[in-house]
Write a protein that holds these residues in place. Sequence first.
Motif, PDB file in Angstrom:
ATOM      1  N   GLY A 220       0.815  -1.232   0.000  1.00  0.00           N
ATOM      2  CA  GLY A 220       0.000   0.000   0.000  1.00  0.00           C
ATOM      3  C   GLY A 220       0.836   1.264   0.000  1.00  0.00           C
ATOM      4  N   THR A 221       1.744   1.395  -1.009  1.00  0.00           N
ATOM      5  CA  THR A 221       2.666   2.542  -0.991  1.00  0.00           C
ATOM      6  C   THR A 221       2.286   3.649  -1.987  1.00  0.00           C
ATOM      7  OG1 THR A 221       4.167   1.522  -2.591  1.00  0.00           O
ATOM      8  CG2 THR A 221       4.607   1.087  -0.253  1.00  0.00           C
TER       9      THR A 221
ATOM     10  N   ILE B 299       0.590   6.677   4.559  1.00  0.00           N
ATOM     11  CA  ILE B 299       1.682   6.170   5.405  1.00  0.00           C
ATOM     12  C   ILE B 299       2.662   5.323   4.584  1.00  0.00           C
ATOM     13  CG2 ILE B 299       2.154   4.581   7.329  1.00  0.00           C
ATOM     14  CD1 ILE B 299      -0.495   5.626   8.613  1.00  0.00           C
TER      15      ILE B 299
ATOM     16  N   VAL C 275      -3.380  -6.688  -2.401  1.00  0.00           N
ATOM     17  CA  VAL C 275      -3.269  -7.636  -1.283  1.00  0.00           C
ATOM     18  C   VAL C 275      -4.496  -8.534  -1.130  1.00  0.00           C
ATOM     19  CG1 VAL C 275      -1.612  -6.217   0.020  1.00  0.00           C
ATOM     20  CG2 VAL C 275      -4.087  -5.907   0.414  1.00  0.00           C
ATOM     21  N   THR C 276      -5.610  -8.178  -1.799  1.00  0.00           N
ATOM     22  CA  THR C 276      -6.823  -8.999  -1.684  1.00  0.00           C
ATOM     23  C   THR C 276      -6.929 -10.034  -2.808  1.00  0.00           C
ATOM     24  OG1 THR C 276      -8.140  -7.416  -2.957  1.00  0.00           O
ATOM     25  CG2 THR C 276      -8.111  -7.137  -0.558  1.00  0.00           C
TER      26      THR C 276
ATOM     27  N   ASN D 218       0.976  -2.778   5.462  1.00  0.00           N
ATOM     28  CA  ASN D 218       0.448  -1.437   5.739  1.00  0.00           C
ATOM     29  C   ASN D 218      -0.898  -1.180   5.064  1.00  0.00           C
ATOM     30  OD1 ASN D 218       0.634   1.670   6.083  1.00  0.00           O
ATOM     31  ND2 ASN D 218       0.661   1.392   3.849  1.00  0.00           N
TER      32      ASN D 218
ATOM     33  N   VAL E  99       0.495  -3.132  10.402  1.00  0.00           N
ATOM     34  CA  VAL E  99       0.064  -1.779  10.775  1.00  0.00           C
ATOM     35  C   VAL E  99      -1.385  -1.857  11.251  1.00  0.00           C
ATOM     36  CG1 VAL E  99      -0.228   0.602  10.054  1.00  0.00           C
ATOM     37  CG2 VAL E  99       1.713  -0.731   9.181  1.00  0.00           C
TER      38      VAL E  99
ATOM     39  N   SER F 149      -4.108  -0.303  14.669  1.00  0.00           N
ATOM     40  CA  SER F 149      -4.654   0.981  15.123  1.00  0.00           C
ATOM     41  C   SER F 149      -5.034   0.847  16.592  1.00  0.00           C
ATOM     42  CB  SER F 149      -5.905   1.320  14.310  1.00  0.00           C
ATOM     43  OG  SER F 149      -6.603   2.385  14.919  1.00  0.00           O
TER      44      SER F 149
ATOM     45  N   ASP G 259      -5.464  10.282   3.684  1.00  0.00           N
ATOM     46  CA  ASP G 259      -6.858  10.146   3.230  1.00  0.00           C
ATOM     47  C   ASP G 259      -7.680   9.404   4.278  1.00  0.00           C
ATOM     48  OD1 ASP G 259      -6.203  11.457   0.919  1.00  0.00           O
ATOM     49  OD2 ASP G 259      -5.837   9.614  -0.228  1.00  0.00           O
TER      50      ASP G 259
HETATM   51  N1  LIG Z   1      -3.901   7.531   9.063  1.00  0.00           N
HETATM   52  C1  LIG Z   1      -4.154   7.180  10.315  1.00  0.00           C
HETATM   53  O1  LIG Z   1      -4.484   8.015  11.178  1.00  0.00           O
HETATM   54  C2  LIG Z   1      -4.025   5.738  10.742  1.00  0.00           C
HETATM   55  C3  LIG Z   1      -4.142   5.449  12.116  1.00  0.00           C
HETATM   56  C4  LIG Z   1      -4.003   4.135  12.538  1.00  0.00           C
HETATM   57  C5  LIG Z   1      -3.750   3.143  11.605  1.00  0.00           C
HETATM   58  N2  LIG Z   1      -3.659   3.447  10.271  1.00  0.00           N
HETATM   59  C6  LIG Z   1      -3.393   2.341   9.343  1.00  0.00           C
HETATM   60  O2  LIG Z   1      -2.289   2.669   8.509  1.00  0.00           O
HETATM   61  C7  LIG Z   1      -2.410   1.998   7.245  1.00  0.00           C
HETATM   62  C8  LIG Z   1      -2.249   3.010   6.112  1.00  0.00           C
HETATM   63  O3  LIG Z   1      -3.263   3.976   6.266  1.00  0.00           O
HETATM   64  P1  LIG Z   1      -3.201   5.411   5.563  1.00  0.00           P
HETATM   65  O4  LIG Z   1      -3.620   6.402   6.577  1.00  0.00           O
HETATM   66  O5  LIG Z   1      -1.940   5.585   4.844  1.00  0.00           O
HETATM   67  O6  LIG Z   1      -4.414   5.234   4.521  1.00  0.00           O
HETATM   68  P2  LIG Z   1      -4.619   5.820   3.050  1.00  0.00           P
HETATM   69  O7  LIG Z   1      -3.968   7.140   2.908  1.00  0.00           O
HETATM   70  O8  LIG Z   1      -6.081   5.686   2.785  1.00  0.00           O
HETATM   71  O9  LIG Z   1      -3.798   4.783   2.128  1.00  0.00           O
HETATM   72  C9  LIG Z   1      -4.192   3.440   2.099  1.00  0.00           C
HETATM   73  C10 LIG Z   1      -3.217   2.684   1.232  1.00  0.00           C
HETATM   74  O10 LIG Z   1      -3.619   1.288   1.225  1.00  0.00           O
HETATM   75  C11 LIG Z   1      -3.704   0.877  -0.128  1.00  0.00           C
HETATM   76  N3  LIG Z   1      -4.640  -0.223  -0.330  1.00  0.00           N
HETATM   77  C12 LIG Z   1      -5.934  -0.317   0.040  1.00  0.00           C
HETATM   78  N4  LIG Z   1      -6.448  -1.476  -0.383  1.00  0.00           N
HETATM   79  C13 LIG Z   1      -5.450  -2.140  -1.029  1.00  0.00           C
HETATM   80  C14 LIG Z   1      -5.357  -3.380  -1.699  1.00  0.00           C
HETATM   81  N5  LIG Z   1      -6.411  -4.203  -1.825  1.00  0.00           N
HETATM   82  N6  LIG Z   1      -4.154  -3.757  -2.224  1.00  0.00           N
HETATM   83  C15 LIG Z   1      -3.076  -2.942  -2.120  1.00  0.00           C
HETATM   84  N7  LIG Z   1      -3.118  -1.722  -1.533  1.00  0.00           N
HETATM   85  C16 LIG Z   1      -4.296  -1.341  -0.993  1.00  0.00           C
HETATM   86  C17 LIG Z   1      -4.128   2.122  -0.897  1.00  0.00           C
HETATM   87  O11 LIG Z   1      -3.890   1.942  -2.291  1.00  0.00           O
HETATM   88  P3  LIG Z   1      -4.778   2.684  -3.431  1.00  0.00           P
HETATM   89  O12 LIG Z   1      -4.176   4.050  -3.622  1.00  0.00           O
HETATM   90  O13 LIG Z   1      -4.609   1.783  -4.611  1.00  0.00           O
HETATM   91  O14 LIG Z   1      -6.184   2.755  -2.929  1.00  0.00           O
HETATM   92  C18 LIG Z   1      -3.229   3.156  -0.221  1.00  0.00           C
HETATM   93  O15 LIG Z   1      -1.921   3.086  -0.742  1.00  0.00           O
HETATM   94  C19 LIG Z   1      -3.774   1.308   7.264  1.00  0.00           C
HETATM   95  O16 LIG Z   1      -3.607  -0.051   7.600  1.00  0.00           O
HETATM   96  C20 LIG Z   1      -4.519   2.044   8.372  1.00  0.00           C
HETATM   97  O17 LIG Z   1      -5.529   1.266   8.960  1.00  0.00           O
HETATM   98  C21 LIG Z   1      -3.784   4.724   9.820  1.00  0.00           C
END
Ligand SMILES: NC(=O)c1ccc[n+]([C@@H]2O[C@H](COP(=O)([O-])OP(=O)(O)OC[C@H]3O[C@@H](n4cnc5c(N)ncnc54)[C@H](OP(=O)(O)O)[C@@H]3O)[C@@H](O)[C@H]2O)c1
Length: 237
Positions: free
Chosen positions: A11-12, A16, A63-64, A91, A143, A145, A195
């Motif tokens: 998920g890069t 994050i 990943v799915t 992640n 990763v 929460s 996001d």
């Molecule tokens: N931000 C926070 O405050 C926070 C707090 C606690 C935990 N987290 C955890 O941190 C991690 C990253 O969150 P984030 O805040 O960076 O979220 P984000 O900005 O929404 O980014 C999510 C990432 O996951 C990818 N993704 C989603 N479904 C996927 C799939 N089926 N296969 C491959 N990639 C996939 C997305 O890819 P696409 O661009 O292709 O959609 C994107 O790169 C998550 O596990 C989240 O639960 C975040």
Amino acid sequence: MSDTQIWLITGTSRGIGLELVKQLAATPSYVVIATCRNPTKALALKELADAAKGRIHIVALDVTDDKSVKESVAQVTAIVGSHGIDYLVSNAGINDGGDDRPSLMDLSVLQHVFDTNVVAPARIYQAYLPLVMKSTKKTIVNVSSALGSITLARGPIYTSYSTSKAALNMLTYKEHAEHPDLTVISMQPGHLKTDLGGPSAQLDVDVGVAGVLNVVKSLKPDDSGKFFDYQGKELPW
Ligand SMILES: NC(=O)c1ccc[n+]([C@@H]2O[C@H](COP(=O)([O-])OP(=O)(O)OC[C@H]3O[C@@H](n4cnc5c(N)ncnc54)[C@H](OP(=O)(O)O)[C@@H]3O)[C@@H](O)[C@H]2O)c1
């Protein structure tokens, strides 16, 4: 070559995951396998890779999707060879349920969130375990929460997401229990402006990610099977 460490992040494309790649690329001895489901659309990631002189490898990985994961393993094996993967960071994650409550949950959303946040990290673990076992660091970071901690839970909101992260935490424990020779942790990165985290989150993404990397890089074998936040504090399950 002996101080080379290889990191694989899911998920890069943004958030994050993208910031992890950016910060890791600043260390010359690190090689980063930056996976994302749609590399042609991951323009910010491509910019990082172009500047990294061959130390960031972009690999397509949804990943799915079993087929996508299998194809990625073949590609990554060709890149890392006998070195293996030192750090595997699951992640990729979603919060499609918003602030759903038990009575208002759309069960198809719950299923979809579980598919990405729980089933997928298990799939990644199974597929990449042989490459992690070949490495020196043998470290897996799921990763998670703070919303997945029952002790820290915030009442009836964010039910799908919280339930999925609680299950992911148990997966961390089970991976550790099955393989005490690995270092496997759950990581709470902080509430970060992405996001998923939203614009009013507590911290900028670079702050949380710098903390996550400090914690992960200083992990010791005794830390395995535990849940940490980005400041290195152990969290209750
Ligand atoms: N931000 C926070 O405050 C926070 C707090 C606690 C935990 N987290 C955890 O941190 C991690 C990253 O969150 P984030 O805040 O960076 O979220 P984000 O900005 O929404 O980014 C999510 C990432 O996951 C990818 N993704 C989603 N479904 C996927 C799939 N089926 N296969 C491959 N990639 C996939 C997305 O890819 P696409 O661009 O292709 O959609 C994107 O790169 C998550 O596990 C989240 O639960 C975040």
